[in-house]
Design a protein around this motif. Sequence first.
Motif, PDB file in Angstrom:
ATOM      1  N   LYS A  39       0.833  -1.218   0.000  1.00 25.28           N
ATOM      2  CA  LYS A  39       0.000   0.000   0.000  1.00 25.28           C
ATOM      3  C   LYS A  39       0.859   1.255   0.000  1.00 25.28           C
ATOM      4  O   LYS A  39       1.898   1.290   0.682  1.00 25.28           O
ATOM      5  CB  LYS A  39      -0.909  -0.012   1.234  1.00 25.28           C
ATOM      6  N   LYS A  49      -5.621   2.731   8.844  1.00 28.55           N
ATOM      7  CA  LYS A  49      -6.220   1.398   8.906  1.00 28.55           C
ATOM      8  C   LYS A  49      -5.972   0.588   7.625  1.00 28.55           C
ATOM      9  O   LYS A  49      -6.106  -0.625   7.612  1.00 28.55           O
ATOM     10  CB  LYS A  49      -7.704   1.473   9.261  1.00 28.55           C
ATOM     11  N   GLY A  50      -5.575   1.275   6.566  1.00 29.52           N
ATOM     12  CA  GLY A  50      -5.065   0.565   5.393  1.00 29.52           C
ATOM     13  C   GLY A  50      -6.086  -0.169   4.550  1.00 29.52           C
ATOM     14  O   GLY A  50      -5.758  -1.165   3.905  1.00 29.52           O
ATOM     15  N   VAL A  52      -9.048   0.107   1.376  1.00 28.97           N
ATOM     16  CA  VAL A  52      -9.605   0.936   0.311  1.00 28.97           C
ATOM     17  C   VAL A  52     -11.116   0.726   0.319  1.00 28.97           C
ATOM     18  O   VAL A  52     -11.577  -0.358   0.717  1.00 28.97           O
ATOM     19  CB  VAL A  52      -9.013   0.578  -1.074  1.00 28.97           C
ATOM     20  N   PRO A  53     -11.874   1.705  -0.096  1.00 20.98           N
ATOM     21  CA  PRO A  53     -11.482   2.993  -0.665  1.00 20.98           C
ATOM     22  C   PRO A  53     -11.144   4.044   0.401  1.00 20.98           C
ATOM     23  O   PRO A  53     -11.657   3.987   1.510  1.00 20.98           O
ATOM     24  CB  PRO A  53     -12.754   3.415  -1.419  1.00 20.98           C
ATOM     25  N   ASP A  64     -12.808   7.414   4.750  1.00 19.83           N
ATOM     26  CA  ASP A  64     -12.212   6.095   4.497  1.00 19.83           C
ATOM     27  C   ASP A  64     -13.155   4.933   4.805  1.00 19.83           C
ATOM     28  O   ASP A  64     -12.703   3.835   5.113  1.00 19.83           O
ATOM     29  CB  ASP A  64     -10.872   5.943   5.234  1.00 19.83           C
ATOM     30  N   GLU A  65     -14.453   5.182   4.677  1.00 23.53           N
ATOM     31  CA  GLU A  65     -15.446   4.115   4.745  1.00 23.53           C
ATOM     32  C   GLU A  65     -16.322   4.236   3.496  1.00 23.53           C
ATOM     33  O   GLU A  65     -16.816   5.333   3.185  1.00 23.53           O
ATOM     34  CB  GLU A  65     -16.329   4.251   5.996  1.00 23.53           C
TER      35      GLU A  65
HETATM   36  N1  LIG Z   1     -15.303  -0.974   6.021  1.00 27.43           N
HETATM   37  C1  LIG Z   1     -14.467  -0.684   4.892  1.00 27.43           C
HETATM   38  C2  LIG Z   1     -13.936  -2.005   4.360  1.00 27.43           C
HETATM   39  C3  LIG Z   1     -13.008  -1.848   3.160  1.00 27.43           C
HETATM   40  C4  LIG Z   1     -12.186  -3.107   2.900  1.00 27.43           C
HETATM   41  O1  LIG Z   1     -12.167  -4.050   3.709  1.00 27.43           O
HETATM   42  N2  LIG Z   1     -11.474  -3.138   1.749  1.00 27.43           N
HETATM   43  C5  LIG Z   1     -10.563  -4.229   1.522  1.00 27.43           C
HETATM   44  C6  LIG Z   1     -10.376  -4.540   0.050  1.00 27.43           C
HETATM   45  S1  LIG Z   1     -11.839  -5.238  -0.705  1.00 27.43           S
HETATM   46  C7  LIG Z   1      -9.187  -3.828   2.015  1.00 27.43           C
HETATM   47  O2  LIG Z   1      -8.743  -2.736   1.744  1.00 27.43           O
HETATM   48  N3  LIG Z   1      -8.526  -4.724   2.735  1.00 27.43           N
HETATM   49  C8  LIG Z   1      -7.220  -4.456   3.263  1.00 27.43           C
HETATM   50  C9  LIG Z   1      -6.203  -5.430   2.800  1.00 27.43           C
HETATM   51  O3  LIG Z   1      -6.513  -6.310   1.992  1.00 27.43           O
HETATM   52  O4  LIG Z   1      -5.063  -5.301   3.254  1.00 27.43           O
HETATM   53  C10 LIG Z   1     -15.256   0.114   3.861  1.00 27.43           C
HETATM   54  O5  LIG Z   1     -16.493  -0.065   3.800  1.00 27.43           O
HETATM   55  O6  LIG Z   1     -14.681   0.946   3.134  1.00 27.43           O
END
Ligand SMILES: N[C@@H](CCC(=O)N[C@@H](CS)C(=O)NCC(=O)O)C(=O)O
Length: 201
Positions: A39, A49-50, A52-53, A64-65
Amino acid sequence: MRPPVLYTFRRCPYAIRARLALLLCDIEYDAIEVDLKNKPAAMLLLSPKGTVPVLQLQDGTIIDESYDIVQWALANNYPDKFLLMTEERKFIAEPIYTKLNKEFIFHLNRFKYPDRYADVDMDLHTNEIISFLNILSSELQQYDFLCGSAPSYIDILVFPFIRQLRIADADILTKNANHGLLAWFSWWSDSSCFQEVIRKV
Ligand SMILES: N[C@@H](CCC(=O)N[C@@H](CS)C(=O)NCC(=O)O)C(=O)O
């Protein structure tokens, strides 16, 4: 002035929500495609918190939610063809969102990747997935979209996850969805807005 910056990942259902909302609301943005295994430091600085989006607005505000990005986009430039969200409609939409977020995604993840989790119970996950499909089917029996006769934010929030289910196991969707849900799914899948946001660049 530089447009808002969206850190995104093409196939991520949460990021698809954000890109769909920004496009439907006609909000220009610069997209930065993120390698989730590496990232960008700039993104982690904005949102440690790393996930996306991540949307960085012109005034520096960070959202970031995905739910909040969708709501921000709609608050900025509500599409003409969208439903007006009355309290009555929110009363339908919010429980669907809660069920999706708190239950369906949990079961979908375990259904899709049983090897990645220690607490897998396939019968339970399958039943819970079918139960969510039944809720959607019942909403879509009457209208073309989840809250009525035109799209609203709940369609944007739900669609990318039904697409994930379809990719994981097409049969579970086709066998358990009614005609309304299948038509809704095709409508979003074939829509020019979805085709645009899922395009490989
Ligand atoms: N609650 C967040 C969840 C976002 C999420 O979990 N995205 C995943 C990708 S689909 C992510 O970035 N995961 C971190 C990783 O894989 O390191 C939102 O609704 O934006």
